[in-house]
Enzyme design. Structure first.
Site, PDB file in Angstrom:
ATOM      1  N   SER A   1       0.677  -1.091   0.115  1.00  0.00           N
ATOM      2  CA  SER A   1      -0.090   0.018  -0.127  1.00  0.00           C
ATOM      3  C   SER A   1       0.913   1.169   0.091  1.00  0.00           C
ATOM      4  O   SER A   1       1.727   1.459  -1.007  1.00  0.00           O
ATOM      5  CB  SER A   1      -1.087  -0.031   1.293  1.00  0.00           C
ATOM      6  OG  SER A   1      -1.964   0.832   1.079  1.00  0.00           O
TER       7      SER A   1
ATOM      8  N   GLU B   1      -1.865  13.881  12.740  1.00  0.00           N
ATOM      9  CA  GLU B   1      -2.291  15.264  12.344  1.00  0.00           C
ATOM     10  C   GLU B   1      -1.501  15.446  10.932  1.00  0.00           C
ATOM     11  O   GLU B   1      -1.854  15.942   9.786  1.00  0.00           O
ATOM     12  CB  GLU B   1      -1.505  16.373  13.240  1.00  0.00           C
ATOM     13  CG  GLU B   1      -1.485  17.581  12.891  1.00  0.00           C
ATOM     14  CD  GLU B   1      -3.089  18.335  12.777  1.00  0.00           C
ATOM     15  OE1 GLU B   1      -2.949  19.166  12.084  1.00  0.00           O
ATOM     16  OE2 GLU B   1      -3.914  17.676  13.519  1.00  0.00           O
TER      17      GLU B   1
ATOM     18  N   HIS C   1      -7.072  -6.565   0.626  1.00  0.00           N
ATOM     19  CA  HIS C   1      -6.291  -5.403   0.723  1.00  0.00           C
ATOM     20  C   HIS C   1      -4.957  -5.801   1.439  1.00  0.00           C
ATOM     21  O   HIS C   1      -3.802  -5.506   1.041  1.00  0.00           O
ATOM     22  CB  HIS C   1      -6.703  -4.133   1.105  1.00  0.00           C
ATOM     23  CG  HIS C   1      -5.587  -2.894   1.072  1.00  0.00           C
ATOM     24  ND1 HIS C   1      -4.870  -2.703  -0.106  1.00  0.00           N
ATOM     25  CD2 HIS C   1      -5.188  -2.228   2.109  1.00  0.00           C
ATOM     26  CE1 HIS C   1      -4.186  -1.719   0.038  1.00  0.00           C
ATOM     27  NE2 HIS C   1      -4.297  -1.200   1.393  1.00  0.00           N
TER      28      HIS C   1
END
Length: 310
Positions: free
Chosen positions: A134, A230, A289
């Site tokens: 990924s 963040e 996945h």
């Protein structure tokens, strides 16, 4: 010519917008700094002198995702693995803003590629086999396209060199993680249960919740996510995208995907063939996945077969 076994799934219609480790760190590097970071990693020693296997995990993962795979590959191949009866060395690596690697406000594939290049120089590895899942797959592809001489072979696990926005739920996962609130000073088992309960409305698949909860850590009596949510939130467009490259990677490449996943579709074949002309695409039946977790033995066999191809 691109070789594909078996036939690819069609991506659903929809818009596709154009351990030897560094110490744990929960503070950001200098704001705006693009300097390569010292990544945390684990080494699994094999007995052969061949190029090591370097595993790069996906978004919200860590180097421990490939620990069992690394041990199995050391036994099967003898190579040294940086998280392989042959025997490679294997390494598994924490990306920046993940696991025990430092945090940084910069989160691009170019930056993550430089981090891995720094690690290879630090370990005096002139060449390696890069295996990335990924986000780690896009990092591996970026490094191979930037510095092909460093990459002997390339394996991209359930990801293509295209934008992934149309097939991902990670933005929802991150939003759910940011909403989790856990009191200080409670037992870890209680904290984990509370976090899982709060994740459930947005993340109903139990396997995905367990995966996300691997990021929950206790630091001085406070529970927090060790992954830098963040920075990841601010750079989701970069993470879901892929840099523009014009020169292809000339080495052997395997795109190893899950048959039940939509991350590698027939729509991606032209770009795969343009950038990776020696690519082979293989789908593991019954895997989603997280191919390496869903079908670990088939995943290991596919990697070993690819490594033995002349």
């Amino acid at each position: 010519m691109l070789r594909c076994l078996p036939r690819a799934p069609h991506r659903p219609a929809g818009p596709r917008p154009p351990s030897r480790a560094a110490p744990a760190s929960f503070t950001a590097a200098g704001r705006g700094s693009a300097a390569p970071l010292p990544l945390s990693y684990m080494v699994f020693d094999g007995s052969t002198p061949q190029s090591p296997l370097v595993f790069l995990h996906g978004l919200l993962g860590s180097k421990s995702n490939f620990r069992a795979i690394a041990r199995a590959l050391v036994q099967r191949t003898g190579r040294k693995l940086v998280v392989a009866p042959l025997s490679w060395q294997v390494l598994t690596v924490d990306a920046r803003n993940h696991g025990d690697s430092p945090h940084s406000p910069t989160m691009s594939y170019e930056a993550m590629s430089l981090d891995v290049q720094r690690l290879l120089r630090q370990l005096h590895l002139p060449k390696c086999v890069l295996i990335g899942h990924s986000m780690g797959g896009k990092t591996a592809m970026t490094l191979a396209l930037q510095q092909p001489d460093l990459v002997e072979r390339l394996v991209s696990v359930d990801i293509s060199p295209t934008e992934s926005v149309a097939v991902t739920n990670f933005q929802a996962y991150i939003s759910a993680m940011r909403r989790v609130s856990i009191p200080n000073g409670i037992p870890r088992s209680t904290a984990r249960r509370l976090a899982e309960d709060q994740l459930y409305p947005a993340v109903q698949a139990s396997a995905v919740r367990r995966f996300l909860l691997t990021n929950l850590v206790e630091v001085e009596g406070r529970y927090m996510w060790r992954v830098n949510l963040e920075a990841i939130s601010q750079h989701m467009a970069d993470i879901m995208g892929f840099p523009v490259f014009h020169m292809p990677y000339p080495g052997p490449t395997l795109f190893l995907a899950g048959s039940d996943s939509s991350y590698v579709s027939s729509e991606d074949y032209p770009e795969i063939e343009r950038l990776f002309p020696k690519a082979e695409i293989h789908y593991i039946t019954g895997a989603g996945h997280w191919v390496h977790a869903d079908k670990s033995q088939e995943f290991i066999t596919a990697i070993c077969n690819f490594l033995l191809v002349p």
